[in-house]
Design an enzyme around this catalytic site. Structure first.
Site: not given
Length: 366
Positions: A83, A161, A357, A231
């Site tokens: 990340s 990912k 959030g 990510s």
């Protein structure tokens, strides 16, 4: 029975895995036992952040001779999730997860378990669609089974990912008469993260698959997962899935719990999670460091432009992307609670927790 190991290793740059090699040479990590590596690298976290690929290839080339395989084979054996973006006080680091299967029996309480899975490669026009949702959901279920996590209630964090669209991929789709979900590369990152997160939510039963459509992806914020972390990166064409949870099939010396930050400054949710793990947030830095291995979390600039009713400017900054602002803000909040800055905070939380959030998980020593 499985025994999971967790090692957090600091680094001087995305290609620096000397700390890991030292542990390997000392016999503290067996390369054959490594199942996943999650890293925070110091790039911009955007489309052109090549520190993610750099770090992954450094790991693959270093482990290849120790595993007697090619670097490409290593990349498809171990789940690498890098990340990008260590803005503010965040410190670049790697978290290495190992898993050893033993013949031991364990009648005690559930402990940390981990499983990994990979989807097939996606066509450019499939990114950000229900195709990616379904494939991700299937991979999550496979990773749960591998981890020995019997119930979705025992899943505490799912790291994905996922790929993004480059200009080449967009042109390829258009040349075949297909319409990609986005014509702008950065926008595609959010779409891919969104579909991946909803795939997690479907697999864990947080939402019904029938509730998800192409139109609701990256649009209907009432649909989200409380355990998903996605990510996006330029370095892959498929989804990598890491599921962490609790299982009686594990006798590891670690536990995991999770929570959801309602907004970017919701430190109370993190403190409550620590207390569920029998960790006193006020016990002092040294004592916290003894118990807490790492915190994994998501961050985003609230899409309504406000935090607790007060205007923020993260979405209006033409110089610095909002995901970078969010990582810096949430990273500081998390670091201030746990007393360490080498924490894993990833930007872009589409359908990952409520709008503004994001989910988080704490891995701690028993």
């Amino acid at each position: 029975m499985q025994r999971v190991g967790v090692h957090k290793i600091l680094c001087s740059g995305p290609g620096d895995i000397s700390g890991a090699l030292t542990l390997i040479d000392a016999g503290e990590i067996d390369p054959a036992d490594i199942v996943a590596v999650m890293g925070k690298t110091e790039g911009n976290g955007c489309v052109n952040d090549f520190t993610r690929e750099y770090a992954t290839r450094a790991w693959c080339h270093a482990l290849a001779p120790r595993l007697d395989m090619t670097a490409d084979d290593v990349e498809h054996r171990i789940a690498f999730v890098m990340s990008g973006g260590t803005e503010g006080v965040l410190s670049p680091h790697f978290t290495v997860f190992t898993r050893k299967v033993t013949d031991d029996t364990h009648d005690g309480a559930p402990r940390l378990a981990i499983g990994i899975a990979f989807t097939r490669a996606f066509l450019p026009e499939e990114l950000g669609t229900t195709v990616q949702v379904k494939e991700t959901a299937q991979a999550v279920k496979e990773a749960m089974a591998e981890a020995g996590i019997a119930s979705t209630a025992d899943v505490h964090f799912v790291q994905v990912k996922c790929p993004l669209l480059t200009s080449t991929k967009i042109a390829d789709a258009l040349s075949r008469g297909q319409t990609p979900v986005a014509h702008e590369t950065y926008e595609s990152m959010g779409a891919s993260r969104a579909a991946s997160a909803l795939g997690v939510a479907v697999a864990t039963g947080e939402i019904a698959e029938s509730a998800v459509s192409n139109e609701s992806i990256n649009a209907d914020w009432s649909l989200f997962s409380g355990v998903a972390s996605a990510s996006a990166g330029i370095e892959i064409d498929y989804n990598v899935v890491i599921v962490m949870g609790m299982s009686r099939a594990s006798d590891s010396p670690y536990v995991i719990d999770h929570g959801v930050m309602d907004d970017a400054i919701d430190a109370d949710s993190l403190r409550a999670c620590l207390q569920r793990l029998d960790i006193d947030p006020g016990m002092g830095r040294a004592a916290l460091a003894e118990r807490i291995v790492n915190v994994f979390g998501k961050a985003e600039a609230s899409p309504d432009g406000k935090v607790r009713g007060v205007r923020h400017t993260m979405l209006n900054d033409s110089d610095i992307n909002s995901t970078r602002h969010a990582r810096a803000a949430v990273g500081a909040v998390v670091a201030s609670v746990v007393g360490q800055s080498a924490v894993y905070v990833s930007g872009g939380a589409e359908h990952q927790g409520p709008a503004g959030g994001g989910p988080f998980a704490v891995v701690a020593r028993v």
